[in-house]
Write a protein that holds these residues in place. Structure first.
Motif, PDB file in Angstrom:
ATOM      1  N   UNK A 167     -22.543  37.907 -60.068  1.00 49.51           N
ATOM      2  CA  UNK A 167     -23.860  37.524 -59.565  1.00 49.51           C
ATOM      3  C   UNK A 167     -24.459  38.594 -58.668  1.00 49.51           C
ATOM      4  N   UNK A 168     -23.754  39.704 -58.526  1.00 48.09           N
ATOM      5  CA  UNK A 168     -24.273  40.836 -57.750  1.00 48.09           C
ATOM      6  C   UNK A 168     -23.744  42.131 -58.357  1.00 48.09           C
ATOM      7  N   UNK A 169     -24.556  43.182 -58.262  1.00 53.18           N
ATOM      8  CA  UNK A 169     -24.159  44.506 -58.744  1.00 53.18           C
ATOM      9  C   UNK A 169     -24.599  45.538 -57.710  1.00 53.18           C
ATOM     10  N   UNK A 170     -23.885  46.652 -57.683  1.00 52.95           N
ATOM     11  CA  UNK A 170     -24.268  47.750 -56.793  1.00 52.95           C
ATOM     12  C   UNK A 170     -23.964  49.070 -57.475  1.00 52.95           C
ATOM     13  N   UNK A 171     -24.789  50.051 -57.187  1.00 51.79           N
ATOM     14  CA  UNK A 171     -24.514  51.393 -57.679  1.00 51.79           C
ATOM     15  C   UNK A 171     -25.095  52.414 -56.715  1.00 51.79           C
ATOM     16  N   UNK A 172     -24.449  53.559 -56.669  1.00 48.97           N
ATOM     17  CA  UNK A 172     -24.904  54.655 -55.827  1.00 48.97           C
ATOM     18  C   UNK A 172     -25.392  55.757 -56.744  1.00 48.97           C
ATOM     19  N   UNK A 173     -26.662  56.109 -56.607  1.00 52.17           N
ATOM     20  CA  UNK A 173     -27.274  57.127 -57.456  1.00 52.17           C
ATOM     21  C   UNK A 173     -27.264  58.454 -56.713  1.00 52.17           C
ATOM     22  N   UNK A 174     -26.629  59.448 -57.324  1.00 53.78           N
ATOM     23  CA  UNK A 174     -26.543  60.784 -56.743  1.00 53.78           C
ATOM     24  C   UNK A 174     -27.715  61.613 -57.270  1.00 53.78           C
ATOM     25  N   UNK A 175     -28.682  61.902 -56.399  1.00 54.81           N
ATOM     26  CA  UNK A 175     -29.842  62.692 -56.801  1.00 54.81           C
ATOM     27  C   UNK A 175     -29.674  64.163 -56.434  1.00 54.81           C
ATOM     28  N   UNK A 176     -29.016  64.415 -55.323  1.00 53.07           N
ATOM     29  CA  UNK A 176     -28.719  65.780 -54.895  1.00 53.07           C
ATOM     30  C   UNK A 176     -27.597  65.712 -53.867  1.00 53.07           C
ATOM     31  N   UNK A 177     -27.171  66.870 -53.390  1.00 60.45           N
ATOM     32  CA  UNK A 177     -26.081  66.901 -52.408  1.00 60.45           C
ATOM     33  C   UNK A 177     -26.445  66.138 -51.146  1.00 60.45           C
ATOM     34  N   UNK A 178     -27.726  66.099 -50.809  1.00 57.93           N
ATOM     35  CA  UNK A 178     -28.181  65.454 -49.576  1.00 57.93           C
ATOM     36  C   UNK A 178     -28.944  64.150 -49.807  1.00 57.93           C
ATOM     37  N   UNK A 179     -29.106  63.776 -51.054  1.00 60.61           N
ATOM     38  CA  UNK A 179     -29.956  62.610 -51.337  1.00 60.61           C
ATOM     39  C   UNK A 179     -29.263  61.665 -52.316  1.00 60.61           C
ATOM     40  N   UNK A 180     -28.949  60.469 -51.809  1.00 53.57           N
ATOM     41  CA  UNK A 180     -28.358  59.411 -52.620  1.00 53.57           C
ATOM     42  C   UNK A 180     -29.173  58.137 -52.405  1.00 53.57           C
ATOM     43  N   UNK A 181     -29.194  57.300 -53.424  1.00 54.89           N
ATOM     44  CA  UNK A 181     -29.893  56.014 -53.322  1.00 54.89           C
ATOM     45  C   UNK A 181     -28.901  54.912 -53.696  1.00 54.89           C
ATOM     46  N   UNK A 182     -28.763  53.943 -52.804  1.00 53.91           N
ATOM     47  CA  UNK A 182     -27.884  52.797 -53.045  1.00 53.91           C
ATOM     48  C   UNK A 182     -28.734  51.662 -53.607  1.00 53.91           C
ATOM     49  N   UNK A 183     -28.342  51.139 -54.753  1.00 55.37           N
ATOM     50  CA  UNK A 183     -29.077  50.053 -55.404  1.00 55.37           C
ATOM     51  C   UNK A 183     -28.200  48.805 -55.396  1.00 55.37           C
ATOM     52  N   UNK A 184     -28.728  47.733 -54.834  1.00 53.63           N
ATOM     53  CA  UNK A 184     -28.004  46.463 -54.760  1.00 53.63           C
ATOM     54  C   UNK A 184     -28.854  45.392 -55.424  1.00 53.63           C
ATOM     55  N   UNK A 185     -28.287  44.729 -56.414  1.00 56.07           N
ATOM     56  CA  UNK A 185     -28.983  43.668 -57.138  1.00 56.07           C
ATOM     57  C   UNK A 185     -28.153  42.402 -57.038  1.00 56.07           C
ATOM     58  N   UNK A 186     -28.790  41.299 -56.629  1.00 50.45           N
ATOM     59  CA  UNK A 186     -28.057  40.036 -56.502  1.00 50.45           C
ATOM     60  C   UNK A 186     -28.939  38.882 -56.950  1.00 50.45           C
ATOM     61  N   UNK A 187     -28.321  37.881 -57.513  1.00 49.16           N
ATOM     62  CA  UNK A 187     -29.046  36.669 -57.913  1.00 49.16           C
ATOM     63  C   UNK A 187     -29.452  35.901 -56.657  1.00 49.16           C
TER      64      UNK A 187
END
Length: 198
Positions: free
Chosen positions: A29-49
């Motif tokens: 019912x929940x998912x998470x992922x860390x997106x690596x865009x560059x050495x200094x830039x990451x985006x954490x994505x959290x999806x939950x019902x």
């Protein structure tokens, strides 16, 4: 970001993320992922019902993630606030319901709407149905950043929350359209601020 390719890549990832439904039967019912865009830039994505994570819960998740990340970066163990149990909340709410205050609140609303809730008549492009149905539509309008900033500044000047200001504006608009001051507008809330709990 300042890189159009990174923006497009992130936009595609977000689009794909929201397109995948959460399986309420088998989970998760929940998912998470860390997106690596560059050495200094990451985006954490959290999806939950919404079933397991409402607005108040998201605040807790974000707070705890921030505390945990900060502690890990400092080489320390995170110290998280204890989780409030829904069982404790329910017990506190049940106790409150037996108080004189609860009875006064209940009596006030029952007396106020003894004859039922007032129905307002809004100008519409078609007749109002006699039978209430759940079907509806949604219209998204992007409010300019400048106007949003001005509204937030007004809320601070008036010492009210941004949501309260928007709710007051909506109520005023509905009152003008319906040409009445006697109406009821509901605002859904999490409702989990039990009297004896922080």
């Amino acid at each position: 970001t300042e890189d159009p390719d990174q923006d497009k890549s992130l936009s595609d990832i977000l689009h794909d993320e929201v397109a995948v439904e959460l399986d309420i039967i088998n989970g998760p019912l929940a998912r998470a992922q860390l997106v690596h865009l560059s050495a200094e830039h990451h985006v954490f994505i959290f999806t939950a019902h919404h079933m397991i994570c409402d607005g108040g819960s998201v605040d807790v998740v974000i707070r705890d993630l921030g505390v945990s990340y900060g502690a890990m970066m400092a080489g320390q163990q995170p110290r998280l606030e204890p989780v409030q149990s829904i069982i404790d909340y329910t017990a506190a709410e049940q106790v409150w319901r037996t108080t004189d205050e609860a009875e006064q609140v209940r009596r006030f609303w029952l007396d106020t709407y003894t004859d039922g809730l007032p129905t307002i008549s809004l100008p519409t492009d078609r007749p109002r149905l006699n039978e209430r149905k759940p079907e509806g539509a949604r219209l998204d309008v992007e409010v300019p950043k400048e106007l949003t900033a001005e509204l937030r500044a007004m809320a601070r000047r008036e010492n009210v929350s941004f949501v309260t200001l928007l709710f007051a504006a909506w109520s005023l608009q509905m009152s003008r359209l319906a040409q009445t001051d006697d109406m009821v507008i509901g605002l859904p809330t999490a409702g989990q601020s039990a009297r004896s709990m922080p």
